[in-house]
Design a protein around this motif. Structure first.
Motif, short mmCIF file in Angstrom:
data_model
loop_
_atom_site.label_atom_id
_atom_site.label_comp_id
_atom_site.label_asym_id
_atom_site.label_seq_id
_atom_site.Cartn_x
_atom_site.Cartn_y
_atom_site.Cartn_z
N ASN A 374 0.83 -1.21 0.00
CA ASN A 374 0.00 0.00 0.00
C ASN A 374 0.86 1.25 0.00
OD1 ASN A 374 -2.43 -1.39 -0.03
ND2 ASN A 374 -2.65 -1.39 2.20
N ARG A 377 2.29 1.83 -3.48
CA ARG A 377 1.36 2.32 -4.49
C ARG A 377 0.90 3.75 -4.22
NH1 ARG A 377 -3.03 0.08 -3.96
NH2 ARG A 377 -2.72 -1.57 -2.43
N HIS A 378 0.78 4.12 -2.94
CA HIS A 378 0.24 5.44 -2.62
C HIS A 378 1.31 6.45 -2.26
CE1 HIS A 378 -3.91 4.00 -2.65
NE2 HIS A 378 -3.49 2.93 -1.98
N GLY A 401 3.47 9.68 1.24
CA GLY A 401 2.40 9.84 0.27
C GLY A 401 1.36 10.84 0.71
N GLY A 421 -6.79 2.92 -5.19
CA GLY A 421 -5.50 3.16 -5.84
C GLY A 421 -5.06 2.02 -6.72
#
Length: 459
Positions: A374, A377-378, A401, A421
């Motif tokens: 996570n 990705r963010h 992020g 996302g």
């Protein structure tokens, strides 16, 4: 056809089993009845032992001494009356005996004694007095205990008449025995009543817990029960409330997953259907166009496999793995190495040396991998910190992020809420379920780098 050998049991084993069955039939089946029996039996045994010690030792010794004292006074009177010849001297001695020995003596010349022995009363006094008189004098006698409640009448047959001696009953009677017996009985009843009230309150809490467990097993939402009773019963009630909350949360999350599976899988299936529908039925097509369509369909299949794998992992809950003691330094290094191979930019890893956690390593590795995925990705740069605290072990995962707004920090733990996302929306849900299954918890906060901080607390 082979015969099975007969199982022969020793007679002692059979007798013990039959005795055990007989005891089970007699014993009460309820917890309240057995608890009261456990209280009542030792209480009765101790009171019986106390009564026997008092009655068999102290009471008998004192009664024997009192009987000997009265008998000695009577023997003294007999000897004096036998040696005194004048009527005036005998009257004087009788008056002295009445005033100083508390004995009322009456002489009946020429009378004959009609009854011998004594009439029985409760207690050892009658036997002790009769035994003392029989040992001290050689004349027949009769002791009357029942004609007067305050006086013991003793009639002695002499050669020339009968001597009546009235002795005060208080010199022979041990009235304390009734006081002791009354105290023993009243204290036993009082203690039994107090124990009954106390045990009934304790059993009521256990019955309430059993009733709540039965209703919960039937699928009825009864809500949390109030912890009452002893400390162990309160702990059981608190554990039941926690178990009930975990099961409700588990069921609601799995229900949400099942509801979202069809929605998530419908998109790649629709793309596959459209790709297959747009492919020409007749004629030839160019290789480049066919390859592009095939690559798109393979991508959709890979995406579906990834989704299905996430759903299956969420449904399993990683609960079949055996917990073991794990050192945190090599464990986190393995997770970070795998995350870096997947493209995560982990720039800082700080783990306090010597940290060990009793956990399921594969399940916890999946939880940390979801958190790093996570963050990849963010966010961008990732930092991991692990240290000991009062509640247990704390693991921090920070990124730089966009973070999560405070009003959404609780909702993102629900299934499919965090999937905007590009993920399945189950990463945080699975991670928190795994951490809570270990007895810990997970919190979201603001990272010092400006992004999201995920805080794991493990016992």
């Amino acid at each position: 056809m082979k015969r099975r050998p007969l199982k022969l049991f020793p007679s002692g084993v059979l007798k013990s089993r039959s005795m055990e069955k007989s005891v089970r039939r007699v014993l009460p089946r309820s917890l309240l009845g057995r608890s009261l029996l456990i209280v009542l039996i030792p209480l009765l045994v101790t009171q019986a032992i106390s009564l026997e010690l008092f009655y068999g030792n102290f009471l008998k010794v004192v009664s024997r001494r009192l009987s000997d004292s009265v008998t000695a006074d009577i023997v003294l009177s007999l000897n004096a009356l036998e040696h005194l010849q004048k009527r005036s001297d005998k009257d004087w001695f009788v008056a002295q005996a009445r005033d100083h020995l508390q004995l009322v003596e009456t002489w009946h010349p020429g009378a004959r004694l009609r009854r011998f022995g004594f009439n029985h009363i409760t207690g050892p006094m009658d036997d002790d007095l009769a035994h003392a008189l029989d040992s001290a004098i050689d004349y027949p006698f009769f002791v009357n205990w029942k004609s007067d409640p305050h006086t013991v009448k003793i009639a002695i047959q002499l050669p020339d008449g009968v001597l009546d001696v009235d002795a005060p009953r208080k010199r022979l009677d041990m009235g304390q025995i009734w006081l002791f017996v009354g105290w023993a009985l009243s204290s036993s009843i009082l203690l039994f009543v107090v124990a009954s009230l106390f045990m009934r309150n304790q059993v009521r809490a256990i019955r309430r817990l059993a009733r709540a467990a039965e209703q919960f097993g039937l699928g009825r939402d009864i809500g949390p029960i109030k912890p009452e009773g002893a400390q162990e019963v309160r702990k059981a009630a608190v554990a039941f409330n926690r178990m009930q909350d975990r099961i409700y949360r588990f069921v609601s999350q799995r229900t949400g997953v099942l509801a979202g599976v069809s929605h998530d899988l419908r998109t790649p299936l629709t793309r596959l259907r459209l790709s297959l529908a747009m492919m020409p039925r007749n004629g030839t097509i160019k290789g480049e166009e066919l390859r592009q369509d095939v690559d798109d369909m393979i991508g959709d299949v890979v995406e579906m496999e990834h989704m299905i794998g996430s759903y299956l992992a969420f449904a399993r809950g990683e609960g079949a793995e055996t917990p073991e003691q794990v050192e945190m330094v090599p464990f986190i290094e393995d997770v970070v190495t795998a995350a870096r191979r997947a493209g995560a930019r982990v720039e800082s890893v700080t783990v306090q040396p010597g940290l060990c956690v009793h956990m399921r390593p594969d399940a916890m590795k999946r939880a940390l991998t979801n958190l790093l995925d996570n963050a990849r990705r963010h966010g961008g740069a990732i930092a991991i910190t692990a240290y000991a605290m009062q509640e247990g072990i704390c693991v921090l995962v920070d990124d730089d992020g966009p973070g999560i707004r405070p009003e959404r920090r609780e909702s993102v733990f629900r299934a499919f809420e965090s999937g905007r996302g590009g993920g399945t929306g189950l990463g945080l849900t699975i991670s928190r379920d795994i951490v809570r299954a270990h007895g810990g918890d997970m919190e979201l906060d603001v990272s010092p780098a400006g992004g999201l901080r995920v805080k794991l607390i493990l016992p």
